[in-house]
Design a protein around this motif. Structure first.
Motif, short mmCIF file in Angstrom:
data_model
loop_
_atom_site.label_atom_id
_atom_site.label_comp_id
_atom_site.label_asym_id
_atom_site.label_seq_id
_atom_site.Cartn_x
_atom_site.Cartn_y
_atom_site.Cartn_z
N VAL A 1 -50.41 -11.58 13.14
CA VAL A 1 -50.38 -11.38 11.65
C VAL A 1 -51.70 -11.92 11.14
N ALA A 2 -51.86 -12.98 11.15
CA ALA A 2 -53.14 -13.45 10.42
C ALA A 2 -54.41 -12.62 11.02
N SER A 3 -54.51 -12.34 12.39
CA SER A 3 -55.93 -11.80 12.99
C SER A 3 -55.85 -10.14 12.43
N VAL A 4 -54.80 -9.72 12.18
CA VAL A 4 -54.84 -8.25 11.57
C VAL A 4 -55.09 -8.33 10.06
N ILE A 5 -54.65 -9.29 9.56
CA ILE A 5 -55.06 -9.33 8.16
C ILE A 5 -56.39 -9.64 7.72
N SER A 6 -56.86 -10.69 8.76
CA SER A 6 -58.34 -10.89 8.56
C SER A 6 -59.31 -9.77 8.85
N ALA A 7 -59.05 -8.81 9.86
CA ALA A 7 -59.79 -7.88 10.18
C ALA A 7 -59.64 -6.95 8.98
#
Length: 581
Positions: A338-344
């Motif tokens: 979730v954190a990776s997708v939101i960061s992207a």
């Protein structure tokens, strides 16, 4: 930048949630009752059901695993003077929940300090762990898969923090004492230490030390209780994997979708994102550049999930509890995904010229939205399961409160045998030799092997006695059943499921033989629920057909009063009980 998450903060939050969760979590698995609660009841009180796995002929279960679970009962009895069995039952579950919470907190704190994840992922992991209904259930279950979850979670936390010796000891304890299949979660740790870091001598030495620490006491305890040399962990592997004549498939098979459905029901957002986490980590390794080493570390920490999926998902015999050991790691993986997708997404927004919102604002908003969805779905699932399936726990609490007469009490169950929450919910017998409490089976449509009884008055240790009419093929043993006619006496309670809800305030119910039964406690229970109904609590579920989970007696010593609570289209009664002596 998120603040660092300390072990103490995570522990305080998770211990509170786990202890409160004891009130909502029912016993979901009859194996938990008959293979663990019943033998523990026997060790504490001298009576209990015995499954074929505890026969010295087969010796698949470990008493070394059982014994520590009697500690809460001993502490409450000796230090506080509490001897109520239901209180001891819930205290034991609370103690299990606290153990789980401490191991989960250790994982969160290690993730926060690790450069592979960081504080933001750690806080979101904590959120998923705290609200997920699957974690509420798994953390307090008296099952080897739950205990393996504690130990393997702590092992991964130690590994992440650089304490590889502690990690190896944790995996060894889980494998040798608790559940041998959980050793699969240690494969990535072994590869990292022995191959990637080149510390093969250190790995072998630590493994041998762990073997000596755990194997010796386990062999000694189990060999004593079975009165012969026994290594229970090896026996269960031989039975389920290496034998040509036996197989776990004797106990049922499930479609390939089973784990995906149950994983989503129990972890919702975290499960979907958690399965994507290792794939995102692998992509980061491929495109890592300067941060490649950190990406490899992250992939290794999430690798136990894929090992578990590859081993257990293809198996024909599937059970929900087999997912428990990977639940905390799935929450960590889900938080990372979730954190990776939101960061992207935030990075893309940052590239938009003259964007009206900042990337940090978008990140915070999306994180809050994802966690809010997880909270709503988790609360809905928790309420739906509690409303639909908690009735047996409440009904048997009433049974426990009944005082046996001098003639004793006999409880007869048919198809509802698998909802029995354990002998901890049966009334204690009177101090005299009379007033015994017995729990018996009557024939129903079930055609497998039901448990027998531990030898209560055998000379020497009762666990040495080889019980009669046991087999390892799940073949029905008619000797397990009592004649239903013997249940028709004034000292018998009969546990029924009555889909027609035909109880009458004045007349009770009359069976096919003309015997009149009086309801002493009746609560609603859902026999089967559609996947959506098991996931989303809907007010209109009260208009769905419920089964009435009822304890009834042929005696007239229970006076019934009724209070009505009705909803449109489905009048529902609450039967209050007053003991009339």
């Amino acid at each position: 930048m998120a603040a660092n998450l300390s072990f103490l903060t995570a522990a305080l939050i998770l211990v509170t949630v786990r202890v409160l969760g004891v009130a909502f979590a029912h016993v979901t698995d009859c194996d938990e009752v008959y293979n663990y609660w019943e033998p523990l009841h026997f060790l504490l009180y001298g009576s209990g059901s015995q499954t074929w796995e505890y026969s010295p002929v087969y010796a698949l279960r470990s008493y070394a695993y059982l014994l520590p679970h009697g500690a809460p009962a001993r502490v409450l009895s000796l230090l506080v003077g509490v001897n109520d069995k239901v209180t001891i039952f819930y205290a034991t579950r609370a103690a299990l929940g606290i153990c789980s919470a401490l191991c989960e907190a250790k994982l969160c704190a290690s993730a926060s300090r690790s450069v592979a994840f960081g504080p933001k992922v750690a806080w979101l992991t904590l959120g998923f762990l705290a609200v997920s209904p699957g974690m509420t259930q798994a953390s307090v279950a008296f099952l080897p898969s739950s205990s393996a979850m504690y130990l393997c979670t702590a092992a991964v936390a130690d590994w992440m923090h650089g304490r590889t010796r502690s990690a190896i000891f944790g995996i060894a304890a889980s494998t040798l004492v608790v559940w041998p299949f959980s050793g699969a979660l240690g494969i990535p740790i072994a590869l990292d230490v022995a191959v990637r870091r080149g510390r093969i001598v250190s790995f072998i030495g630590t493994s041998l030390a762990a073997l000596a620490v755990f194997l010796g006491p386990t062999l000694a305890i189990d060999s004593y209780f079975y009165c012969k040399p026994v290594f229970a962990a090896l026996n269960i592997v031989l039975y389920n994997v290496l034998s040509e004549n036996t197989s776990s498939e004797l106990y049922g098979t499930e479609p390939w979708t089973f784990y995906f459905v149950n994983g989503f029901l129990n972890l919702n957002v975290a499960f979907v994102a958690g399965l994507l986490g290792p794939l995102i980590a692998l992509l980061a390794v491929i495109t890592g550049g300067a941060s490649r080493r950190r990406a490899v570390d992250r992939l290794l920490y999430l690798a136990p999930i894929m090992v578990w999926v590859l081993i257990f998902f293809p198996q024909a015999h599937k059970e929900e509890r087999f997912l428990f050991p990977m639940y905390p790691l799935v929450c960590l993986s889900g938080a990372y995904a979730v954190a990776s997708v939101i960061s992207a997404i935030a990075s893309l927004i940052q590239r938009i010229p003259s964007s009206p919102v900042s990337s940090s604002s978008v990140s915070k908003l999306l994180l809050a939205a994802v966690f809010a969805v997880a909270c709503v779905l988790s609360a809905s699932r928790t309420i739906a399961v509690y409303k639909a399936y908690h009735a047996p726990m409440d009904v048997y609490r009433h049974v426990h409160a009944i005082t046996p007469t001098r003639e004793g009490i006999r409880i007869c169950v048919g198809k509802e045998w698998y909802r029995f929450p354990s002998s901890f919910f049966l009334p204690p017998p009177l101090a005299s030799s009379h007033g015994a409490v017995s729990f018996d089976f009557i024939k129903s449509e079930f055609s497998g092997l039901l448990p027998g009884k531990f030898a209560e008055h055998a000379s020497g240790n009762a666990t040495w006695v080889i019980p009669e009419a046991m087999n390892n093929m799940n073949a029905e043993e008619p000797s397990r059943y009592v004649d239903v006619a013997t249940c028709e006496s004034d000292r018998v309670l009969m546990l029924l499921c009555d889909t027609a809800r035909r109880w009458s305030r004045t007349s009770g119910r009359t069976d096919a033989n003309g015997k009149k039964w009086h309801a002493t406690r009746s609560l609603n229970l859902r026999e089967r629920m559609h996947c959506i109904e098991r996931f989303i609590y809907q007010e209109f579920l009260r208009n769905k057909p419920f089964t009435t989970h009822t304890v009834c007696s042929s005696a007239s010593r229970f006076k019934l009063t009724q209070g009505a609570s009705a909803t449109a289209g489905n009048p529902m009664r609450t039967i209050h009980v007053k003991s009339q002596r």
